[in-house]
Design an enzyme around this catalytic site. Structure first.
Site, mmCIF file in Angstrom:
data_model
loop_
_atom_site.group_PDB
_atom_site.id
_atom_site.type_symbol
_atom_site.label_atom_id
_atom_site.label_comp_id
_atom_site.label_asym_id
_atom_site.label_seq_id
_atom_site.Cartn_x
_atom_site.Cartn_y
_atom_site.Cartn_z
ATOM 1 N N ASP A 88 -4.603 68.331 38.291
ATOM 2 C CA ASP A 88 -4.262 68.113 39.680
ATOM 3 C C ASP A 88 -4.128 67.093 40.019
ATOM 4 O O ASP A 88 -4.863 66.031 39.624
ATOM 5 C CB ASP A 88 -5.367 68.891 40.585
ATOM 6 C CG ASP A 88 -5.044 68.958 41.847
ATOM 7 O OD1 ASP A 88 -4.086 69.880 42.089
ATOM 8 O OD2 ASP A 88 -5.599 68.346 42.958
ATOM 9 N N GLY A 524 25.371 98.727 12.228
ATOM 10 C CA GLY A 524 26.523 99.029 13.057
ATOM 11 C C GLY A 524 27.116 97.681 13.811
ATOM 12 O O GLY A 524 26.513 96.404 13.658
ATOM 13 N N ASP A 525 28.012 97.959 14.393
ATOM 14 C CA ASP A 525 28.707 96.751 14.765
ATOM 15 C C ASP A 525 28.551 96.794 16.360
ATOM 16 O O ASP A 525 29.268 97.526 17.146
ATOM 17 C CB ASP A 525 30.160 96.390 14.645
ATOM 18 C CG ASP A 525 30.757 95.240 15.298
ATOM 19 O OD1 ASP A 525 30.519 94.737 16.194
ATOM 20 O OD2 ASP A 525 31.722 94.620 14.462
ATOM 21 N N PHE A 526 27.887 95.913 17.110
ATOM 22 C CA PHE A 526 27.452 96.168 18.554
ATOM 23 C C PHE A 526 28.557 96.017 19.436
ATOM 24 O O PHE A 526 28.574 96.031 20.666
ATOM 25 C CB PHE A 526 25.991 95.627 18.853
ATOM 26 C CG PHE A 526 25.804 94.499 18.690
ATOM 27 C CD1 PHE A 526 24.683 94.079 17.945
ATOM 28 C CD2 PHE A 526 26.748 93.225 19.378
ATOM 29 C CE1 PHE A 526 24.319 92.652 17.669
ATOM 30 C CE2 PHE A 526 26.218 91.971 19.129
ATOM 31 C CZ PHE A 526 25.209 91.608 18.330
ATOM 32 N N ARG A 541 17.982 86.379 20.474
ATOM 33 C CA ARG A 541 18.666 85.120 19.853
ATOM 34 C C ARG A 541 20.117 85.716 19.473
ATOM 35 O O ARG A 541 20.716 85.508 18.460
ATOM 36 C CB ARG A 541 18.182 84.739 18.287
ATOM 37 C CG ARG A 541 16.952 84.056 18.562
ATOM 38 C CD ARG A 541 16.226 83.869 17.161
ATOM 39 N NE ARG A 541 17.206 82.933 16.497
ATOM 40 C CZ ARG A 541 17.268 81.668 16.224
ATOM 41 N NH1 ARG A 541 16.457 80.890 17.008
ATOM 42 N NH2 ARG A 541 18.119 81.268 15.695
HETATM 43 C C1 LIG Z 1 3.494 62.205 42.762
HETATM 44 C C2 LIG Z 1 4.345 62.998 41.978
HETATM 45 C C3 LIG Z 1 3.778 64.256 41.781
HETATM 46 N N1 LIG Z 1 4.684 65.291 41.295
HETATM 47 C C4 LIG Z 1 4.315 66.652 40.991
HETATM 48 O O1 LIG Z 1 3.252 67.033 42.052
HETATM 49 C C5 LIG Z 1 2.794 68.149 41.714
HETATM 50 C C6 LIG Z 1 1.105 68.046 42.275
HETATM 51 O O2 LIG Z 1 0.641 69.106 42.654
HETATM 52 P P1 LIG Z 1 -0.388 70.019 41.609
HETATM 53 O O3 LIG Z 1 -1.182 70.681 42.808
HETATM 54 O O4 LIG Z 1 -1.109 68.944 41.005
HETATM 55 O O5 LIG Z 1 0.355 70.802 40.666
HETATM 56 P P2 LIG Z 1 1.117 72.176 41.038
HETATM 57 O O6 LIG Z 1 2.808 71.778 40.920
HETATM 58 O O7 LIG Z 1 1.165 72.745 42.348
HETATM 59 O O8 LIG Z 1 1.125 72.886 39.764
HETATM 60 P P3 LIG Z 1 -0.498 73.674 39.323
HETATM 61 O O9 LIG Z 1 -0.968 72.888 38.362
HETATM 62 O O10 LIG Z 1 -0.057 75.202 39.006
HETATM 63 O O11 LIG Z 1 -1.280 73.684 40.638
HETATM 64 C C7 LIG Z 1 2.960 68.491 40.295
HETATM 65 O O12 LIG Z 1 3.682 69.370 39.731
HETATM 66 C C8 LIG Z 1 3.646 67.035 39.696
HETATM 67 O O13 LIG Z 1 4.245 66.974 38.659
HETATM 68 C C9 LIG Z 1 5.881 64.942 40.505
HETATM 69 O O14 LIG Z 1 6.802 65.811 40.000
HETATM 70 N N2 LIG Z 1 6.318 63.702 40.611
HETATM 71 C C10 LIG Z 1 5.493 62.576 41.327
HETATM 72 O O15 LIG Z 1 5.923 61.533 41.369
#
Ligand SMILES: Cc1cn([C@@H]2O[C@H](COP(=O)(O)OP(=O)(O)OP(=O)(O)O)[C@@H](O)[C@H]2O)c(=O)[nH]c1=O
Length: 632
Positions: A88, A524-526, A541
Site C-alpha cells: 500500500d 485440418g486447415d482452420f 498462440r
Molecule cells: C505516488 C505514486 C503512486 N502510484 C500508484 O498509486 C497507487 C497507490 O495506491 P494503492 O492503494 O497502494 O494501490 P492500488 O493501485 O489501489 O492497488 P491495490 O494494491 O490493489 O490496492 C499504486 O498503484 C501506485 O503504483 C504511481 O503509479 N506513481 C506514483 O508516483
C-alpha cells in the site's frame, strides 16, 4: 529469465501479488518473478487516527489486503498460495495522509497541497507465507516492512495543475500523481528509492527476501554496501561463469569496481530520476553532484543471460533433470556416467545449474550430491505433468541458432532459416513446424506439438481455469501444429472445459487413456476447412503470428460458427498499452514476420468487430495471458 538469486528462491512456489496496481505487476515482472495477480477486495478504510505514524497505516492496509487474498484463495478458489505479497502506497504532507483522489476536485486539492513542498511517500509491504503443512489449518507467517522516499514538487501554476489533472493520470495514484510518467515533470528531487514512489520498494523487498531465505551467518562480513541485495549462491561477478566450460579464458577479470558510497546514506545513494537499476548515477538535489560507479546489475545479467539459458538447454538436452529427480540425489560421477559425459564438464554444468537455482547441492557423508529443486522437478523433468522440456528443446534446437543471426534478421527483415539451417523460408524465424525436418522420424513424433502444448498447458495450471469453467460443454482448442496444416482438437464432452484443455495438453497416450471423455483430434486447415461446432473455442498462440487478412478469415469463421452465448478464449502474451512490457512479448516479436503483438485492449477491440464482447481479461504473469469473450 530469473537471474536474481533472491527472486529465484521463489521459483516453483505459487506466488500471488494481491494488488491491482499495474505498476507493481510491472516492477516485479521486470525482475523475473513469476506470480499470479489476484487483486484484493479489502476496502482501504482503516481509521487513520488509530495509527501513530503514516507508515503504520500503510503496513496495516497492505497486511489486510494480502490476508484477504490469502483467505479468499483458500476458501473460494480452494487453492492455498505459498506466498502472498501485498502493498500500500500513501503520500503524506503536513501530517496528512493522501491516498488516491476520488475525483478531479480531490486531485486538485492534493496536488495544490504538494506544490512547492517536500513530502514523503511510504509504501508498506507485507509478505505472507501460507503454511499448510500442519493439516487443514493454514498458518500465516507475516513479514512486513515499509520504505520512505522524500519527493519535492516544484511550484505548480493553476494552468499546469489542471492540465495535469485533465490528463487523467492522477486518478488511480496515491497523492494524485505518477512520478514515472507525466507527473515526473512536477518533481524537483527525489531522495530515496524511486520505485518506492512508483508503488513498490523493490530493493527493500529483495533485501527482505534475502533475510528470509539466506539469513546471514554470524561471522559473515557484509561485503558490498551498494549491492544490498544478498547475493549468496549466484554468479556475483560477471566473470564467474566465463571461467567455465566454454571459455577457459584464464584468470578472473579485474575486481568488482569500488562500490563504496563515499559516506552517503543508502537512500541517497539509490536516488535516481529513472526506475532503472544500478547503472544510473546517484545525484544530488540539483542532479549535479558527481557520478559514482554503481555495479550495473541489469547489464551484467544480460551479458550472462545467454550462458544461463544455454545451461538450462544443455542440462535439459542431456536429461540431467530426469536423472536428478532421484530422491536421494546423485554424485557428479554418477551423473557423468549416465549422461554420459566427462566428469569435469558435468561438475561445471551442475554447479552452474545450482547457481541458477535449478538444482540443489548438499553434503551426504563424504560426498556431495545434486538433486532437482522443486521447480525443476515440476517443470524440467521431461515426463512431468507440466513439463517444459519440449519447449526448451525447441528453444535450443531452433530458436537458439536463429537468434544467432538476429543482426541479419533485423537488417534484412527476412527469415534467417537459410543461414541457420541451410534452408529457405519466407518467415523471419520459421515456426515450430520446421523443427520436424531436422529430426529423425522417431524424434519427430510429438516433439513440436509438445513444445506448443507445454506452454499452452501452463495456462491451465493456474487460476485461469476458473475463467472458462462455466463452459461445460464441447470445447474446441486450436493450437499451432507441427503438421503443415494447423490443427484443431475437439473434445466432445460435457466436462469442465478447463479440465479438457488441461488433459489434452498432456497429449500422452497413457494419460489420455485415463481421461474419461473423448478427445477427437482433427487435423485440418482452420483457414479452409469447416470448424466443428463448439460452445467454447480456444485460440492459443495463434493470432499474434497471423497477418491481418488471415486473422480476418479465422475470426469471421469463428464468429459465424458461434451462436450467442458461445465463448472465445484467446491466449496470448498481452503487451501493456505503451508496448513496454512484458519483455517476453517483445522478445517473441523479434521472431515474428507477418503478425504483431497486441495489448489486451487491442485484442478486445479486434474481437469486438467480430461480435465478441470482452468478459474478462487475465494478466497471468505466466507464459500466456487470456481474454475471454462471449458472442453477442
Ligand atoms: C505516488 C505514486 C503512486 N502510484 C500508484 O498509486 C497507487 C497507490 O495506491 P494503492 O492503494 O497502494 O494501490 P492500488 O493501485 O489501489 O492497488 P491495490 O494494491 O490493489 O490496492 C499504486 O498503484 C501506485 O503504483 C504511481 O503509479 N506513481 C506514483 O508516483
Amino acid at each position: 529469465m530469473v537471474l536474481n538469486p533472491v527472486i529465484s528462491k521463489l521459483g516453483g512456489k505459487l506466488v500471488v501479488l494481491a494488488s491491482a496496481s499495474p505498476r507493481r505487476r510491472e516492477i516485479l515482472t521486470n525482475v523475473g518473478l513469476r506470480f499470479e495477480v489476484v487483486p484484493s477486495w479489502f476496502k482501504e478504510t482503516l481509521d487513520k487516527s488509530l495509527f501513530k505514524a503514516p507508515y503504520e497505516y500503510a503496513v496495516e492496509t497492505a497486511k489486510q489486503k494480502a490476508l484477504e487474498v490469502a483467505r479468499r484463495m483458500q476458501f473460494k478458489h480452494l487453492k492455498t498460495p505459498d506466498i502472498v505479497i501485498g502493498a500500500d502506497t500513501v503520500v503524506t504532507v503536513d501530517g496528512c495522509i493522501l491516498e488516491k483522489p476520488v475525483d478531479k476536485q480531490d486531485a486538485y486539492r492534493m496536488l495544490s497541497r504538494l506544490s512547492g513542498k517536500e513530502h514523503s511517500v511510504y509504501t508498506g509491504v507485507v509478505i505472507i507465507h501460507c503454511n499448510s503443512e500442519s493439516g487443514e489449518e493454514v498458518e500465516y507467517d507475516i513479514v512486513d516492512f515499509y520504505e520512505e522516499t522524500k519527493v519535492r514538487f516544484a511550484e505548480l501554476s493553476e494552468e499546469m495543475l489542471w492540465e495535469y489533472i485533465h490528463s487523467g493520470e492522477p486518478m488511480d495514484k496515491a497523492g494524485g500523481y505518477g512520478i514515472q510518467a507525466l507527473g515526473g515533470m512536477l518533481v524537483e528531487y527525489v531522495h530515496g528509492d524511486f520505485l518506492n514512489v512508483v508503488g513498490f520498494p523493490l530493493n527493500h523487498f529483495c533485501k527482505t527476501l534475502g533475510e528470509i531465505y539466506n539469513p546471514p551467518s554470524k561471522n559473515e562480513v557484509k561485503r558490498v554496501k551498494y549491492d544490498s541485495i544478498p547475493s549468496v549462491e549466484t554468479f556475483e561477478s560477471p566473470g564467474d561463469l566465463e571461467n567455465g566450460l566454454l571459455a577457459c579464458e584464464g584468470e578472473r577479470e579485474a575486481e568488482e569496481p569500488d562500490q563504496k558510497d563515499g559516506g552517503k546514506s543508502e537512500n541517497e545513494s539509490r536516488s535516481s530520476a529513472s526506475p532503472q537499476w544500478g547503472s544510473v548515477a546517484p545525484t544530488g538535489a540539483q542532479g549535479q553532484t558527481g557520478w559514482k560507479p554503481v555495479f550495473p546489475h541489469r547489464i551484467a545479467n544480460l551479458l550472462d543471460g545467454f550462458k544461463a539459458s544455454k545451461v538450462l538447454f544443455a542440462a535439459s538436452k542431456l536429461k540431467v533433470f530426469d536423472l536428478l529427480s532421484h530422491p536421494e540425489g546423485l554424485r557428479v560421477a554418477e551423473v557423468a556416467e549416465k549422461i554420459p559425459a566427462s566428469v569435469v564438464g558435468t561438475e561445471r554444468l551442475l554447479d552452474a545449474a545450482v547457481s541458477l537455482g535449478l538444482l540443489e547441492k548438499s553434503r551426504q557423508g563424504d560426498s556431495v550430491v545434486f538433486k532437482n529443486t522443486e521447480e525443476a522437478s515440476r517443470y524440467l523433468v521431461s515426463t512431468s505433468e507440466y513439463s517444459l522440456h519440449g519447449y526448451i528443446m525447441h528453444c535450443n534446437d531452433h530458436v537458439w541458432p536463429l537468434f544467432g543471426h538476429l543482426e541479419h534478421a533485423i537488417r534484412e527483415g527476412t527469415s534467417q532459416n537459410e543461414r541457420a539451417f541451410g534452408k529457405k523460408s519466407d518467415r523471419l524465424f520459421e515456426r515450430v513446424a520446421d523443427i520436424t525436418n531436422l529430426l529423425s522420424k522417431q524424434q519427430r513424433k510429438g516433439r513440436c506439438s509438445k513444445a506448443m502444448w507445454s506452454i499452452c498447458s501452463t495456462l491451465c495450471s493456474t487460476q485461469e481455469g476458473t475463467l472458462i469453467a462455466r463452459f461445460r460443454a464441447a470445447c474446441t482448442v486450436i493450437v499451432p501444429s507441427c503438421k503443415r496444416k494447423p490443427r484443431l482438437s475437439r473434445c466432445n464432452s460435457a466436462r469442465n472445459a478447463m479440465q479438457t484443455f488441461e488433459k489434452i495438453s498432456q497429449r500422452k497416450k497413457p494419460y489420455m487413456s485415463q481421461v474419461d471423455f473423448d478427445v477427437n483430434v482433427i487435423t485440418g486447415d482452420f483457414f479452409k476447412d469447416d470448424l466443428p461446432k463448439a460452445d467454447l473455442y480456444i485460440l492459443a498462440r495463434i493470432l499474434h503470428d497471423l497477418p491481418e487478412e488471415k486473422i480476418h478469415i479465422l475470426l469471421s469463421k469463428l464468429s459465424k460458427m458461434c451462436t450467442p452465448g458461445c465463448g472465445l478464449l484467446v491466449a496470448e502474451i498481452f503487451l501493456d498499452e505503451e508496448r513496454k512490457v512484458p519483455c517476453r512479448a517483445l522478445l517473441q516479436a523479434l521472431g515474428m514476420c507477418e503478425g504483431s503483438q497486441r495489448s489486451a485492449p487491442d485484442y478486445s477491440q479486434l474481437l469486438k468487430t467480430y461480435g465478441f464482447t470482452e468478459v474478462h481479461v487475465k494478466h497471468t504473469g505466466n507464459f500466456l495471458d487470456a481474454i475471454l469473450c462471449v458472442k453477442q
